[in-house]
Design a protein around this motif. Sequence first.
Motif, PDB file in Angstrom:
ATOM      1  N   TRP A 111       0.799  -1.197  -0.130  1.00 19.73           N
ATOM      2  CA  TRP A 111      -0.132  -0.021   0.052  1.00 19.73           C
ATOM      3  C   TRP A 111       0.648   1.228   0.054  1.00 19.73           C
ATOM      4  O   TRP A 111       0.570   2.128  -0.642  1.00 19.73           O
ATOM      5  CB  TRP A 111      -0.804  -0.003   1.219  1.00 19.73           C
ATOM      6  N   LEU A 112       1.804   1.293   0.763  1.00 22.22           N
ATOM      7  CA  LEU A 112       2.935   2.205   0.982  1.00 22.22           C
ATOM      8  C   LEU A 112       3.623   2.407  -0.367  1.00 22.22           C
ATOM      9  O   LEU A 112       3.872   3.843  -0.797  1.00 22.22           O
ATOM     10  CB  LEU A 112       3.860   2.338   2.106  1.00 22.22           C
ATOM     11  N   LYS A 113       3.761   1.597  -1.039  1.00 24.77           N
ATOM     12  CA  LYS A 113       4.617   1.808  -2.513  1.00 24.77           C
ATOM     13  C   LYS A 113       3.738   2.435  -3.280  1.00 24.77           C
ATOM     14  O   LYS A 113       4.136   3.260  -3.974  1.00 24.77           O
ATOM     15  CB  LYS A 113       5.003   0.353  -3.003  1.00 24.77           C
ATOM     16  N   THR A 114       2.420   2.114  -3.511  1.00 24.50           N
ATOM     17  CA  THR A 114       1.631   2.637  -4.269  1.00 24.50           C
ATOM     18  C   THR A 114       1.268   4.133  -3.898  1.00 24.50           C
ATOM     19  O   THR A 114       1.315   5.036  -4.918  1.00 24.50           O
ATOM     20  CB  THR A 114       0.163   1.925  -4.341  1.00 24.50           C
ATOM     21  N   ALA A 115       1.135   4.421  -2.534  1.00 26.74           N
ATOM     22  CA  ALA A 115       0.635   5.587  -2.150  1.00 26.74           C
ATOM     23  C   ALA A 115       2.017   6.676  -2.574  1.00 26.74           C
ATOM     24  O   ALA A 115       1.867   7.795  -2.944  1.00 26.74           O
ATOM     25  CB  ALA A 115       0.837   5.608  -0.679  1.00 26.74           C
ATOM     26  N   ARG A 116       3.355   6.097  -2.454  1.00 25.08           N
ATOM     27  CA  ARG A 116       4.561   6.913  -2.761  1.00 25.08           C
ATOM     28  C   ARG A 116       4.605   7.032  -4.121  1.00 25.08           C
ATOM     29  O   ARG A 116       4.718   8.166  -4.736  1.00 25.08           O
ATOM     30  CB  ARG A 116       5.779   6.203  -2.149  1.00 25.08           C
ATOM     31  N   GLU A 117       4.114   6.287  -5.121  1.00 23.47           N
ATOM     32  CA  GLU A 117       4.373   6.267  -6.387  1.00 23.47           C
ATOM     33  C   GLU A 117       3.107   7.281  -6.951  1.00 23.47           C
ATOM     34  O   GLU A 117       3.638   7.994  -7.808  1.00 23.47           O
ATOM     35  CB  GLU A 117       4.134   4.955  -7.271  1.00 23.47           C
ATOM     36  N   ASN A 118       2.160   7.202  -6.288  1.00 18.06           N
ATOM     37  CA  ASN A 118       1.118   8.281  -6.757  1.00 18.06           C
ATOM     38  C   ASN A 118       1.215   9.865  -6.355  1.00 18.06           C
ATOM     39  O   ASN A 118       0.674  10.326  -6.797  1.00 18.06           O
ATOM     40  CB  ASN A 118      -0.283   7.901  -5.885  1.00 18.06           C
ATOM     41  N   VAL A 119       2.489   9.879  -5.649  1.00 18.75           N
ATOM     42  CA  VAL A 119       2.722  11.367  -5.320  1.00 18.75           C
ATOM     43  C   VAL A 119       4.368  11.762  -5.852  1.00 18.75           C
ATOM     44  O   VAL A 119       4.934  12.311  -5.322  1.00 18.75           O
ATOM     45  CB  VAL A 119       2.573  11.975  -3.703  1.00 18.75           C
ATOM     46  N   SER A 120       4.578  10.611  -6.686  1.00 18.98           N
ATOM     47  CA  SER A 120       5.886  10.760  -7.061  1.00 18.98           C
ATOM     48  C   SER A 120       7.102  10.726  -6.242  1.00 18.98           C
ATOM     49  O   SER A 120       8.093  11.361  -6.518  1.00 18.98           O
ATOM     50  CB  SER A 120       6.027  12.224  -8.106  1.00 18.98           C
ATOM     51  N   ALA A 121       7.017   9.835  -5.335  1.00 20.98           N
ATOM     52  CA  ALA A 121       7.966   9.748  -4.401  1.00 20.98           C
ATOM     53  C   ALA A 121       8.833   8.458  -4.737  1.00 20.98           C
ATOM     54  O   ALA A 121       8.285   7.569  -5.128  1.00 20.98           O
ATOM     55  CB  ALA A 121       7.506   9.783  -2.985  1.00 20.98           C
ATOM     56  N   SER A 123      10.243   4.826  -4.326  1.00 18.55           N
ATOM     57  CA  SER A 123      10.023   3.805  -3.737  1.00 18.55           C
ATOM     58  C   SER A 123      10.815   2.510  -3.824  1.00 18.55           C
ATOM     59  O   SER A 123      10.175   1.374  -3.630  1.00 18.55           O
ATOM     60  CB  SER A 123       8.607   3.339  -4.347  1.00 18.55           C
ATOM     61  N   GLN A 124      12.045   2.777  -4.075  1.00 15.81           N
ATOM     62  CA  GLN A 124      12.898   1.575  -4.449  1.00 15.81           C
ATOM     63  C   GLN A 124      13.167   1.002  -3.300  1.00 15.81           C
ATOM     64  O   GLN A 124      13.199  -0.432  -3.372  1.00 15.81           O
ATOM     65  CB  GLN A 124      14.481   2.180  -4.876  1.00 15.81           C
ATOM     66  N   SER A 125      13.412   1.337  -1.904  1.00 16.93           N
ATOM     67  CA  SER A 125      13.888   0.631  -0.815  1.00 16.93           C
ATOM     68  C   SER A 125      12.519  -0.292  -0.372  1.00 16.93           C
ATOM     69  O   SER A 125      12.527  -1.180  -0.047  1.00 16.93           O
ATOM     70  CB  SER A 125      14.114   1.611   0.438  1.00 16.93           C
ATOM     71  N   ILE A 126      11.257   0.514  -0.765  1.00 18.11           N
ATOM     72  CA  ILE A 126       9.923  -0.157  -0.244  1.00 18.11           C
ATOM     73  C   ILE A 126       9.711  -1.582  -1.309  1.00 18.11           C
ATOM     74  O   ILE A 126       9.239  -2.437  -0.762  1.00 18.11           O
ATOM     75  CB  ILE A 126       8.703   0.756  -0.682  1.00 18.11           C
ATOM     76  N   GLU A 127      10.302  -1.487  -2.378  1.00 24.82           N
ATOM     77  CA  GLU A 127      10.201  -2.473  -3.266  1.00 24.82           C
ATOM     78  C   GLU A 127      10.968  -3.730  -2.924  1.00 24.82           C
ATOM     79  O   GLU A 127      10.632  -4.794  -2.804  1.00 24.82           O
ATOM     80  CB  GLU A 127      10.723  -2.106  -4.727  1.00 24.82           C
ATOM     81  N   GLY A 128      12.209  -3.226  -2.480  1.00 24.57           N
ATOM     82  CA  GLY A 128      12.974  -4.394  -1.926  1.00 24.57           C
ATOM     83  C   GLY A 128      12.454  -4.973  -0.529  1.00 24.57           C
ATOM     84  O   GLY A 128      12.508  -6.315  -0.360  1.00 24.57           O
ATOM     85  N   ALA A 129      11.868  -4.176   0.272  1.00 26.86           N
ATOM     86  CA  ALA A 129      11.195  -4.660   1.593  1.00 26.86           C
ATOM     87  C   ALA A 129      10.119  -5.645   1.468  1.00 26.86           C
ATOM     88  O   ALA A 129       9.981  -6.737   1.903  1.00 26.86           O
ATOM     89  CB  ALA A 129      10.923  -3.290   2.393  1.00 26.86           C
ATOM     90  N   SER A 130       9.279  -5.066   0.265  1.00 30.72           N
ATOM     91  CA  SER A 130       8.250  -5.962  -0.129  1.00 30.72           C
ATOM     92  C   SER A 130       8.590  -7.450  -0.839  1.00 30.72           C
ATOM     93  O   SER A 130       8.227  -8.280  -0.376  1.00 30.72           O
ATOM     94  CB  SER A 130       7.252  -5.354  -1.373  1.00 30.72           C
ATOM     95  N   SER A 131       9.909  -7.259  -1.445  1.00 28.97           N
ATOM     96  CA  SER A 131      10.280  -8.659  -2.009  1.00 28.97           C
ATOM     97  C   SER A 131      10.759  -9.645  -0.716  1.00 28.97           C
ATOM     98  O   SER A 131      10.454 -10.691  -0.814  1.00 28.97           O
ATOM     99  CB  SER A 131      11.515  -8.198  -2.806  1.00 28.97           C
ATOM    100  N   HIS A 132      11.547  -8.927   0.224  1.00 30.06           N
ATOM    101  CA  HIS A 132      11.969  -9.773   1.496  1.00 30.06           C
ATOM    102  C   HIS A 132      10.865 -10.362   2.236  1.00 30.06           C
ATOM    103  O   HIS A 132      10.870 -11.313   2.892  1.00 30.06           O
ATOM    104  CB  HIS A 132      13.077  -8.973   2.168  1.00 30.06           C
TER     105      HIS A 132
END
Length: 202
Positions: A111-121, A123-132
């Motif tokens: 959810w946070l990854k999508t939220a950050r992408e929606n405000v152009s922030a 999300s690279q670290s969040i993608e890694g966290a999601s993967s782990h």
Amino acid sequence: MKLIHEFSSYLLHLLLLAELFVRSSSRPTPSTPLCGTFRSMIHHVDKLMNLSRKLHDLTEDEVKHFGDVHHRLDSLPEIHHTSADIRLLQVNESLSQLYAHTQSFKLHIDWLKTARENVSASSQSIEGASSHLQGLSDFLKASLQHMGEEAPQSTPPSLPVVSSAFDALIFSMEMSNRLQVFCDWSKRVLHHIKKQSCSQKH
């Protein structure tokens, strides 16, 4: 002479049997298939801990300017377990609880990854966290199935709407703090149940 020879052969046979018994009894009992899985899960938690500190893209000094971040994500699991609580946990109970908490954090991170992408922030670290988190979840589910246990079902949480980059930053800071608490607890639990399951007897 024949009697002495037969007695000597019998004695030698007994000595060989005794040596074989000593050797076999001194070998460590083979570890369970879950032992290697625990090492893999701890590896995912270590990676998560490192990534959790980077979710907000702020330096330590910048984080201090914000002070204590108020918890707004009520649907995240609250973790208040002491060392005494952890020592009382059983393997299947621990894995089920870990799986449920991991699934919850995975849903919130996505959810946070999508939220950050929606405000152009970023999300690279969040993608890694999601993967782990997904990797940890997969290992936990496989371990539960190996033990003949059902993985608990997760209910999608009701999450707030993020309308600005500042909101996304505040939620990222909260997720960072709470994911670090989760990682610390998870690692202690995994080491505890690894010790329970994989201790070798000599």
